[in-house]
Design a protein around this motif. Sequence first.
Motif, PDB file in Angstrom:
ATOM      1  N   GLN A  34      -2.507  16.684  16.486  1.00  0.00           N
ATOM      2  CA  GLN A  34      -1.501  15.739  16.042  1.00  0.00           C
ATOM      3  C   GLN A  34      -2.186  14.388  15.734  1.00  0.00           C
ATOM      4  OE1 GLN A  34       0.783  13.159  18.910  1.00  0.00           O
ATOM      5  NE2 GLN A  34       2.508  14.479  18.430  1.00  0.00           N
ATOM      6  N   ILE A  35      -2.092  13.821  14.793  1.00  0.00           N
ATOM      7  CA  ILE A  35      -2.865  12.691  14.314  1.00  0.00           C
ATOM      8  C   ILE A  35      -1.682  11.515  14.272  1.00  0.00           C
ATOM      9  CG2 ILE A  35      -4.188  11.439  12.618  1.00  0.00           C
ATOM     10  CD1 ILE A  35      -5.345  14.152  12.030  1.00  0.00           C
ATOM     11  N   VAL A  36      -1.614  10.341  14.909  1.00  0.00           N
ATOM     12  CA  VAL A  36      -0.905   9.233  14.828  1.00  0.00           C
ATOM     13  C   VAL A  36      -1.776   8.152  14.085  1.00  0.00           C
ATOM     14  CG1 VAL A  36       0.655   7.808  16.129  1.00  0.00           C
ATOM     15  CG2 VAL A  36       0.281  10.324  16.906  1.00  0.00           C
ATOM     16  N   TYR A  37      -0.970   7.768  13.109  1.00  0.00           N
ATOM     17  CA  TYR A  37      -1.880   6.562  12.285  1.00  0.00           C
ATOM     18  C   TYR A  37      -0.829   5.336  12.418  1.00  0.00           C
ATOM     19  CZ  TYR A  37      -3.280   3.974   7.963  1.00  0.00           C
ATOM     20  OH  TYR A  37      -3.715   2.979   7.136  1.00  0.00           O
ATOM     21  N   VAL A  38      -1.523   4.324  13.446  1.00  0.00           N
ATOM     22  CA  VAL A  38      -0.787   3.058  13.883  1.00  0.00           C
ATOM     23  C   VAL A  38      -1.299   2.026  12.977  1.00  0.00           C
ATOM     24  CG1 VAL A  38      -0.362   1.477  15.658  1.00  0.00           C
ATOM     25  CG2 VAL A  38      -0.210   3.982  16.144  1.00  0.00           C
ATOM     26  N   PHE A  39      -0.300   1.274  12.291  1.00  0.00           N
ATOM     27  CA  PHE A  39      -0.923   0.012  11.738  1.00  0.00           C
ATOM     28  C   PHE A  39       0.186  -0.997  11.668  1.00  0.00           C
ATOM     29  CE2 PHE A  39       1.274   3.052   8.348  1.00  0.00           C
ATOM     30  CZ  PHE A  39       2.148   2.273   8.099  1.00  0.00           C
ATOM     31  N   GLY A  40      -0.062  -2.255  11.453  1.00  0.00           N
ATOM     32  CA  GLY A  40       0.794  -3.302  11.643  1.00  0.00           C
ATOM     33  C   GLY A  40      -0.115  -4.488  11.219  1.00  0.00           C
ATOM     34  N   PRO A  41       0.587  -5.566  11.077  1.00  0.00           N
ATOM     35  CA  PRO A  41       0.019  -7.007  10.687  1.00  0.00           C
ATOM     36  C   PRO A  41      -0.872  -7.398  11.926  1.00  0.00           C
ATOM     37  CG  PRO A  41       2.268  -7.538  11.005  1.00  0.00           C
ATOM     38  CD  PRO A  41       1.994  -5.769  11.073  1.00  0.00           C
ATOM     39  N   PRO A  42      -1.798  -8.387  11.728  1.00  0.00           N
ATOM     40  CA  PRO A  42      -2.538  -9.154  12.808  1.00  0.00           C
ATOM     41  C   PRO A  42      -1.752  -9.765  13.864  1.00  0.00           C
ATOM     42  CG  PRO A  42      -3.480  -9.569  10.651  1.00  0.00           C
ATOM     43  CD  PRO A  42      -2.114  -9.042  10.291  1.00  0.00           C
ATOM     44  N   VAL A 111      -4.942  12.663  18.440  1.00  0.00           N
ATOM     45  CA  VAL A 111      -5.744  11.576  18.177  1.00  0.00           C
ATOM     46  C   VAL A 111      -4.826  10.452  17.491  1.00  0.00           C
ATOM     47  CG1 VAL A 111      -7.666  10.675  16.429  1.00  0.00           C
ATOM     48  CG2 VAL A 111      -7.611  13.216  17.368  1.00  0.00           C
ATOM     49  N   VAL A 112      -5.229   9.340  17.983  1.00  0.00           N
ATOM     50  CA  VAL A 112      -4.549   8.128  17.122  1.00  0.00           C
ATOM     51  C   VAL A 112      -5.611   7.097  16.323  1.00  0.00           C
ATOM     52  CG1 VAL A 112      -4.837   6.941  19.355  1.00  0.00           C
ATOM     53  CG2 VAL A 112      -3.080   6.039  17.827  1.00  0.00           C
ATOM     54  N   LEU A 113      -5.283   6.845  15.265  1.00  0.00           N
ATOM     55  CA  LEU A 113      -6.152   5.532  14.527  1.00  0.00           C
ATOM     56  C   LEU A 113      -5.340   4.355  14.390  1.00  0.00           C
ATOM     57  CD1 LEU A 113      -8.770   5.525  12.280  1.00  0.00           C
ATOM     58  CD2 LEU A 113      -6.385   4.805  10.907  1.00  0.00           C
ATOM     59  N   SER A 114      -5.953   3.269  14.663  1.00  0.00           N
ATOM     60  CA  SER A 114      -5.089   2.051  14.478  1.00  0.00           C
ATOM     61  C   SER A 114      -6.042   1.225  13.510  1.00  0.00           C
ATOM     62  CB  SER A 114      -5.078   1.194  15.913  1.00  0.00           C
ATOM     63  OG  SER A 114      -6.412   1.174  16.414  1.00  0.00           O
ATOM     64  N   HIS A 115      -5.175   0.477  12.877  1.00  0.00           N
ATOM     65  CA  HIS A 115      -5.904  -0.396  11.703  1.00  0.00           C
ATOM     66  C   HIS A 115      -4.947  -1.294  11.060  1.00  0.00           C
ATOM     67  CE1 HIS A 115      -7.779  -1.534   7.805  1.00  0.00           C
ATOM     68  NE2 HIS A 115      -8.813  -1.518   8.572  1.00  0.00           N
ATOM     69  N   ALA A 116      -5.308  -2.473  10.615  1.00  0.00           N
ATOM     70  CA  ALA A 116      -4.426  -3.377  10.220  1.00  0.00           C
ATOM     71  C   ALA A 116      -4.549  -3.200   8.645  1.00  0.00           C
ATOM     72  CB  ALA A 116      -4.653  -5.088  10.432  1.00  0.00           C
ATOM     73  N   THR A 117      -3.784  -2.062   8.169  1.00  0.00           N
ATOM     74  CA  THR A 117      -3.475  -1.771   6.690  1.00  0.00           C
ATOM     75  C   THR A 117      -2.689  -2.331   6.063  1.00  0.00           C
ATOM     76  OG1 THR A 117      -4.410   0.758   7.545  1.00  0.00           O
ATOM     77  CG2 THR A 117      -4.241   0.270   4.920  1.00  0.00           C
ATOM     78  N   TYR A 118      -2.974  -3.186   5.086  1.00  0.00           N
ATOM     79  CA  TYR A 118      -1.593  -3.970   4.408  1.00  0.00           C
ATOM     80  C   TYR A 118      -1.077  -3.476   3.505  1.00  0.00           C
ATOM     81  CZ  TYR A 118      -2.305  -8.697   6.565  1.00  0.00           C
ATOM     82  OH  TYR A 118      -2.265  -9.769   7.247  1.00  0.00           O
ATOM     83  N   LYS A 119      -1.948  -2.446   2.549  1.00  0.00           N
ATOM     84  CA  LYS A 119      -1.210  -2.005   1.450  1.00  0.00           C
ATOM     85  C   LYS A 119      -1.031  -0.362   1.582  1.00  0.00           C
ATOM     86  CE  LYS A 119      -1.848  -5.879  -0.490  1.00  0.00           C
ATOM     87  NZ  LYS A 119      -0.632  -6.768  -0.977  1.00  0.00           N
ATOM     88  N   ASN A 120       0.106   0.239   0.805  1.00  0.00           N
ATOM     89  CA  ASN A 120       0.310   1.521   0.820  1.00  0.00           C
ATOM     90  C   ASN A 120      -0.806   2.174   0.018  1.00  0.00           C
ATOM     91  OD1 ASN A 120       2.632   1.398   2.486  1.00  0.00           O
ATOM     92  ND2 ASN A 120       4.126   1.002   0.828  1.00  0.00           N
ATOM     93  N   GLU A 121      -1.127   1.489  -0.843  1.00  0.00           N
ATOM     94  CA  GLU A 121      -2.234   2.372  -1.558  1.00  0.00           C
ATOM     95  C   GLU A 121      -3.413   2.964  -0.683  1.00  0.00           C
ATOM     96  OE1 GLU A 121      -5.871   1.106  -4.650  1.00  0.00           O
ATOM     97  OE2 GLU A 121      -4.220  -0.278  -4.177  1.00  0.00           O
ATOM     98  N   TYR A 122      -3.961   1.955   0.196  1.00  0.00           N
ATOM     99  CA  TYR A 122      -4.683   2.287   1.060  1.00  0.00           C
ATOM    100  C   TYR A 122      -4.366   3.487   2.026  1.00  0.00           C
ATOM    101  CZ  TYR A 122      -7.199  -1.741  -0.757  1.00  0.00           C
ATOM    102  OH  TYR A 122      -7.848  -2.577  -1.533  1.00  0.00           O
ATOM    103  N   ARG A 123      -3.181   3.166   2.648  1.00  0.00           N
ATOM    104  CA  ARG A 123      -2.629   4.292   3.455  1.00  0.00           C
ATOM    105  C   ARG A 123      -2.579   5.457   3.036  1.00  0.00           C
ATOM    106  NH1 ARG A 123       2.130  -0.185   4.543  1.00  0.00           N
ATOM    107  NH2 ARG A 123       1.089  -1.668   5.899  1.00  0.00           N
ATOM    108  N   ASP A 124      -2.047   5.639   1.762  1.00  0.00           N
ATOM    109  CA  ASP A 124      -1.719   6.752   1.073  1.00  0.00           C
ATOM    110  C   ASP A 124      -3.296   7.770   0.933  1.00  0.00           C
ATOM    111  OD1 ASP A 124       0.843   6.496   1.267  1.00  0.00           O
ATOM    112  OD2 ASP A 124       1.105   5.990  -0.685  1.00  0.00           O
TER     113      ASP A 124
END
Length: 343
Positions: A34-42, A111-124
């Motif tokens: 299971q991979i959890v991708y956590v993102f959000g603004p600063p 596994v969980v990855l955390s990052h302040a990814t702003y754009k859907n282009e990068y997330r995808d």
Amino acid sequence: MAMESLEKRWNEWVTSLKKKDETTDKDAQIKSAQIVYVFGPPGTGKSFTGDYMHVMHGYHHVDGDIPFKNVAVKPEYYEMVEKWIVKGDAADHFSELARLTLEAAKEHDKVVLSHATYKNEYRDHFIKKLIEGGASEDNIIIVQLTIDPKVKARGLYHRTKRQVEQGGMSLEDLARTSWEWEFEGELTEEKFIELVIEAEEKDTENVFEDHPKAVMVDISGRDVTHFDNVDKVLGLTRSNELSYESICAKVKPIDEARDKITMANGFFDVIAEIFAKAGNESLAIEEEGEDEKKVEEMKKRRSSIVQCELLVRDISASSLKNSKSGKVLMRRKSLIMTGKIEE
């Protein structure tokens, strides 16, 4: 001799089979993880959330800032980060985050990855690389942290004020430099919150995008509801006997230790140098002929400016890269050299 040759070939064949079996096992492990991708603004507590999931639920946490935080010690990460800052190409960065996540999935079932990814282009791009690497799309959970704007701004006020004062500068001078705010008198907490919200409403080009497949998790409470809301969307349970404070006591030291290592390896100096390469001469420090102690003080102030800037803005929207105002550049140069704005 012939027997020795046959035995050697047999051993090589057995070794190749073992390697093949190991590869097959690792592929199966990645697919089932299971991979959890956590993102959000600063300011939303992404690393805090990832560390919480590690401490309380056994997830392996991959810090999405690993390439940035190791830019001073790994040449390949320097090239990666330089490409993003100077050329605006972040693909390699997010491919590396996918690789690190997949490597973790070989050994861990959660596994969980955390990052302040702003754009859907990068997330995808990141998600695509995970799937290409063998992860099951059905096992990838996308979590977007949300927060009340005032709560976020209040947290940023205290973090920024503490950081800039440790660098020997005032919050007022930093705000007039990095964020180009104009105001009279002291920058109080309430004034800071007002200006942050106003600036975000005006900045229509660098909006933190919502992802259509993300599960929204509100963490505005800054209390046990943060954990409750994360647990709910992931179907997790924990003991009710633990208070918010007791959980924080277990979780916070992890990120604090991570930050100490980052500071010690010269991260902010190297990042400042890369921004200077991108055309921001106000971050350059002329060391020739200067007293060694003075140079160290200038580097400390520059590091604080960079750190505060990255607390509140995406790398692509940073005024360290994008500001064209001669007035702002002169202010930043003065702030680095003397610790205050001299106009």
